[in-house]
Design a protein around this motif. Sequence first.
Motif, mmCIF file in Angstrom:
data_model
loop_
_atom_site.group_PDB
_atom_site.id
_atom_site.type_symbol
_atom_site.label_atom_id
_atom_site.label_comp_id
_atom_site.label_asym_id
_atom_site.label_seq_id
_atom_site.Cartn_x
_atom_site.Cartn_y
_atom_site.Cartn_z
ATOM 1 N N UNK A 23 -22.926 0.078 -3.155
ATOM 2 C CA UNK A 23 -23.585 1.006 -2.230
ATOM 3 C C UNK A 23 -24.310 2.134 -2.971
ATOM 4 N N UNK A 24 -25.186 2.803 -2.274
ATOM 5 C CA UNK A 24 -25.955 3.890 -2.888
ATOM 6 C C UNK A 24 -25.036 5.014 -3.378
ATOM 7 N N UNK A 25 -23.838 5.101 -2.820
ATOM 8 C CA UNK A 25 -22.884 6.130 -3.250
ATOM 9 C C UNK A 25 -22.224 5.786 -4.585
ATOM 10 N N UNK A 26 -22.414 4.538 -5.065
ATOM 11 C CA UNK A 26 -21.911 4.162 -6.373
ATOM 12 C C UNK A 26 -20.879 3.059 -6.357
ATOM 13 N N UNK A 27 -20.605 2.526 -7.545
ATOM 14 C CA UNK A 27 -19.687 1.403 -7.692
ATOM 15 C C UNK A 27 -18.264 1.761 -7.238
ATOM 16 N N UNK A 28 -17.936 3.033 -7.295
ATOM 17 C CA UNK A 28 -16.603 3.478 -6.859
ATOM 18 C C UNK A 28 -16.351 3.283 -5.380
ATOM 19 N N UNK A 29 -17.396 2.971 -4.634
ATOM 20 C CA UNK A 29 -17.253 2.715 -3.197
ATOM 21 C C UNK A 29 -17.547 1.256 -2.847
ATOM 22 N N UNK A 30 -17.471 0.379 -3.832
ATOM 23 C CA UNK A 30 -17.714 -1.045 -3.591
ATOM 24 C C UNK A 30 -16.717 -1.589 -2.565
ATOM 25 N N UNK A 31 -17.191 -2.433 -1.684
ATOM 26 C CA UNK A 31 -16.356 -2.996 -0.624
ATOM 27 C C UNK A 31 -15.218 -3.830 -1.207
ATOM 28 N N UNK A 32 -14.253 -4.085 -0.388
ATOM 29 C CA UNK A 32 -13.148 -4.961 -0.762
ATOM 30 C C UNK A 32 -12.295 -5.245 0.455
ATOM 31 N N UNK A 33 -11.522 -6.298 0.382
ATOM 32 C CA UNK A 33 -10.667 -6.687 1.509
ATOM 33 C C UNK A 33 -9.188 -6.611 1.167
ATOM 34 N N UNK A 34 -8.843 -6.922 -0.069
ATOM 35 C CA UNK A 34 -7.434 -7.092 -0.404
ATOM 36 C C UNK A 34 -6.922 -6.088 -1.423
ATOM 37 N N UNK A 35 -7.689 -5.839 -2.463
ATOM 38 C CA UNK A 35 -7.237 -4.913 -3.485
ATOM 39 C C UNK A 35 -6.074 -5.464 -4.286
ATOM 40 N N UNK A 36 -5.255 -4.566 -4.785
ATOM 41 C CA UNK A 36 -4.078 -4.930 -5.557
ATOM 42 C C UNK A 36 -2.913 -5.059 -4.585
ATOM 43 N N UNK A 37 -2.510 -6.265 -4.324
ATOM 44 C CA UNK A 37 -1.498 -6.513 -3.298
ATOM 45 C C UNK A 37 -0.132 -5.942 -3.634
ATOM 46 N N UNK A 38 0.288 -6.182 -4.865
ATOM 47 C CA UNK A 38 1.671 -5.870 -5.216
ATOM 48 C C UNK A 38 1.715 -5.138 -6.566
ATOM 49 N N UNK A 39 1.474 -3.831 -6.549
ATOM 50 C CA UNK A 39 1.584 -3.105 -7.810
ATOM 51 C C UNK A 39 3.052 -3.043 -8.243
ATOM 52 N N UNK A 40 3.290 -2.970 -9.534
ATOM 53 C CA UNK A 40 4.682 -2.918 -9.983
ATOM 54 C C UNK A 40 5.339 -1.611 -9.563
ATOM 55 N N UNK A 41 6.596 -1.683 -9.127
ATOM 56 C CA UNK A 41 7.302 -0.453 -8.751
ATOM 57 C C UNK A 41 7.433 0.459 -9.970
ATOM 58 N N UNK A 42 7.362 1.710 -9.857
ATOM 59 C CA UNK A 42 7.264 2.531 -8.651
ATOM 60 C C UNK A 42 5.826 2.911 -8.309
ATOM 61 N N UNK A 43 4.862 2.188 -8.828
ATOM 62 C CA UNK A 43 3.455 2.526 -8.625
ATOM 63 C C UNK A 43 3.037 2.329 -7.169
ATOM 64 N N UNK A 44 2.122 3.176 -6.748
ATOM 65 C CA UNK A 44 1.543 3.022 -5.416
ATOM 66 C C UNK A 44 0.287 2.178 -5.529
ATOM 67 N N UNK A 45 -0.115 1.605 -4.426
ATOM 68 C CA UNK A 45 -1.353 0.831 -4.400
ATOM 69 C C UNK A 45 -2.536 1.744 -4.706
ATOM 70 N N UNK A 46 -3.485 1.213 -5.463
ATOM 71 C CA UNK A 46 -4.718 1.952 -5.720
ATOM 72 C C UNK A 46 -5.705 1.636 -4.604
ATOM 73 N N UNK A 47 -6.738 2.453 -4.528
ATOM 74 C CA UNK A 47 -7.766 2.202 -3.517
ATOM 75 C C UNK A 47 -8.377 0.823 -3.748
ATOM 76 N N UNK A 48 -8.660 0.138 -2.667
ATOM 77 C CA UNK A 48 -9.268 -1.190 -2.752
ATOM 78 C C UNK A 48 -10.585 -1.131 -3.511
ATOM 79 N N UNK A 49 -11.360 -0.081 -3.312
ATOM 80 C CA UNK A 49 -12.647 0.027 -4.007
ATOM 81 C C UNK A 49 -12.456 0.113 -5.528
#
Length: 134
Positions: free
Chosen positions: A70-96
């Motif tokens: 998108x014009x706002x940059x690669x950091x806003x690229x679309x996505x549907x799933x992202x990182x499904x299962x990050x290792x504990x105790x990590x939180x999920x990162x943004x899908x973008x």
Amino acid sequence: QLMKDELINGSLPDVVPYYRYGRRPSDPAWGAAYPQTIWVLYKQYGDLKTAQEQFEGLLMYINFMVSKIPSSGIGDLYGSYGDWVPPPPMKKVKISFTSAFSLLLSIKQVQEIAVALKDTDTATKLDSMYKQYT
């Protein structure tokens, strides 16, 4: 089968073979399986025949994905799933974030393939593309 499901615009589905599950275009992290598979065949087995046969499709895929930034940059690229299962105790990162990382990795992998195929013009363009988004 993966390469057979690529459309002329370079898009891939999430699931191959594409019958009724998944989406088109694929989540960038899922579509990245295409360049990654070809890259692994090259790096692990020295298979440049498959890389040569798939090179045009790889470039179509990269160009399609870049067209989705998108014009706002690669950091806003679309996505549907992202990182499904990050290792504990990590939180999920943004899908973008997962999407952007996957696209950048794909660009770098296809650039390495271009170098191996001695296509210096394409390798240079891909390197510039990678630097533009990092």
